[in-house]
Design an enzyme around this catalytic site. Structure first.
Site, short mmCIF file in Angstrom:
data_model
loop_
_atom_site.label_atom_id
_atom_site.label_comp_id
_atom_site.label_asym_id
_atom_site.label_seq_id
_atom_site.Cartn_x
_atom_site.Cartn_y
_atom_site.Cartn_z
CD GLU A 165 139.38 24.72 119.56
OE1 GLU A 165 139.39 25.28 120.67
OE2 GLU A 165 138.71 23.70 119.33
CD GLU A 351 140.71 19.73 119.21
OE1 GLU A 351 139.84 19.99 120.08
OE2 GLU A 351 141.82 20.27 119.19
C1 FCB Z 1 139.27 22.07 122.32
C2 FCB Z 1 140.77 22.11 122.50
C3 FCB Z 1 141.32 20.82 123.04
C4 FCB Z 1 140.46 20.27 124.14
C5 FCB Z 1 139.04 20.15 123.65
C6 FCB Z 1 138.11 19.51 124.65
O1 FCB Z 1 138.75 23.35 122.27
O2 FCB Z 1 141.39 22.37 121.27
O3 FCB Z 1 142.64 21.06 123.47
O4 FCB Z 1 140.55 21.07 125.26
O5 FCB Z 1 138.56 21.42 123.33
#
Ligand code: FCB
Length: 447
Positions: A165, A351
């Site tokens: 990210e 994620e």
């Molecule tokens: C993302 C991050 C991860 C965690 C989630 C909830 O943006 O990559 O580390 O904090 O959010």
């Protein structure tokens, strides 16, 4: 519920080093930007530190057992740069390299493919002191670090994420200061976009030279919705879409930055063959998705040319109105991305998940809300695949409750509950649900 996911679809779960490891002062680890950031008064909502967090540095075998118990194809975890190069340059710290080598062996022995991330938001303070991502040289230093890691692990690890990210690093790390390194440069943060993408490309080259087969970056994507169907709100939404999504995706997918100058921003500090290197740097495209973002025109005295507001009419997670739940947004953004980029490489959802208020002490959590969230988003992925988007893998954030950055221990995302006082781990109902879903998918694959 059966989800129409194609044969061979892979399932994963993720964690990140600083959020789970603890042990911040062992084995020669250097200081990272998060060690500094968490000491700033008021930076972390509950005043906590990431030590011991899940104490995973000392007990990696218990995390690996939980990953294997789910039947995961892969486990996404991260490596701390400050453990490998405590001063951000020079030879690799052998004790730390041995530690991650052991994690890799534990995973392989358990039948789970290790899928490490090299940069999940932390760098040695020595690199930040030289300008961090504002400095072009950081790209080359990051590639040196990547080379040290692949030299040690590359005989057993062939799948790598470079950066996690970069948008959050730029927007929250360097523009607003909500995350480390806590700089508040607003649009002065924009050069960090290019230096991170360049670092990714340089690390891609180093990893490939070390024998890596599958290398990608994982971008945070949001689906941007104008609050009202007016020119002003549509323009504000377009601006936000540019700086959150497209300035990070288009260089990778098209080899070009979107037209930032027409929005009044300075051009990116691009040199010579940067764009060709960035464009040639993906075996897969990683997407982290959590929520849509609703945008309206800026308040008159705002230093920022848009306003982010609650998304009307949808439920929310433990973060409240900041994290609206809208699974269709994931489908829509995947379909839109494929429409804009017909040559889109295979997509990995790196994620996806949600936090909800849950007790701090050990015990079984019946988290039907999380099961609903994950089911909804997996169904959205299935719809995108049906519409022609090549999504190969889905990753739940997170395997474990952990230290949620500036939110400390107040937001629990795990399939497994962690009691941070005792370290006790208790699988939640969502853990059983995910395990059964994976098993069912495997059975269908075998038929
Ligand atoms: C993302 C991050 C991860 C965690 C989630 C909830 O943006 O990559 O580390 O904090 O959010």
């Amino acid at each position: 519920m059966t989800l129409a996911l194609p044969p061979g679809f892979r399932f994963s779960a993720a964690t990140s080093a600083f959020q789970i490891e603890g042990s911040r002062d062992v084995d020669g680890r250097g200081r990272s930007i998060w060690d500094d950031f968490l000491e700033a008064p008021g930076a972390i909502v509950d005043g906590s530190t990431a030590d011991p967090a899940c104490d995973s540095y000392r007990h990696p075998e218990s995390d690996v057992a939980l990953a294997a118990g789910l039947g995961l194809d892969r486990y996404r975890f991260s490596i701390q740069w400050a453990r490998i190069q405590p001063e951000g340059r020079g030879r690799g710290n052998l004790v730390a390299l041995d530690h991650y080598s052991r994690v890799v062996d534990l995973l392989l022995d358990a039948g789970v493919t290790p899928f490490p991330t090299l940069y999940h938001w932390e760098m040695p303070v020595a690199v930040e002191a030289d300008g961090g991502w504002l400095n072009r040289d950081t790209a080359a230093r990051f590639a040196e670090y990547a080379a040290l890691v692949v030299e040690r692990l590359g005989d057993r690890v062939s799948h790598w994420y470079t950066l996690n990210e970069p948008a959050m690093t730029t927007l929250q790390g360097y523009a607003t200061g909500a995350l480390a390194p806590g700089r508040q440069l607003l649009f002065g943060a924009l050069p960090t976009v290019h230096h991170q993408l360049l670092a990714h490309a340089a690390a891609f080259e180093a990893l490939r030279a070390g024998g890596a087969q599958q290398i990608g970056l994982v971008n945070n994507h949001t689906w941007v919705l104008p609050l009202h169907d007016t020119d002003a709100d549509r323009a504000a939404a377009h601006m936000y879409d540019m700086i959150h999504n497209r300035v990070f995706s288009e260089p990778l997918l098209d080899g070009m930055y979107p037209d930032l100058e027409s929005l009044g921003f300075p051009p990116m500090p691009v040199q010579a063959d940067d764009m060709a290197r960035i464009r040639a740097s993906l075996d897969f495209y990683g997407i982290n998705f959590y929520n849509p973002t609703t945008v309206t025109s800026a308040a008159p005295d705002s230093p920022i040319p848009f306003g982010i507001v609650p998304t009307p009419g949808v439920p929310v997670t433990g973060f409240g109105a900041e994290w609206p739940i809208m699974p269709s947004a994931l489908r829509d953004l995947l379909v839109d991305l494929k429409r804009r980029h017909p040559q889109l490489p295979p997509v990995i959802i790196g994620e996806n998940g949600a936090s909800f208020p849950e007790p701090a002490t050990a015990g079984r959590v019946d988290d039907q809300n999380r099961i609903d969230y994950l089911t909804g988003h997996l169904a959205a992925v299935a719809e995108a695949i049906e519409a022609g988007v090549d999504v190969e893998e889905y990753t739940v954030w997170s395997l474990l409750d952990n230290w949620e950055w500036a939110d400390g221990y107040t937001q629990r995302f795990g399939l497994v509950h962690v009691d941070f006082e005792t370290g006790e781990r208790t699988p939640k109902a969502s853990y059983d649900w995910y395990r059964d879903l994976i098993a069912q998918h495997r059975e269908e694959d075998a038929r």
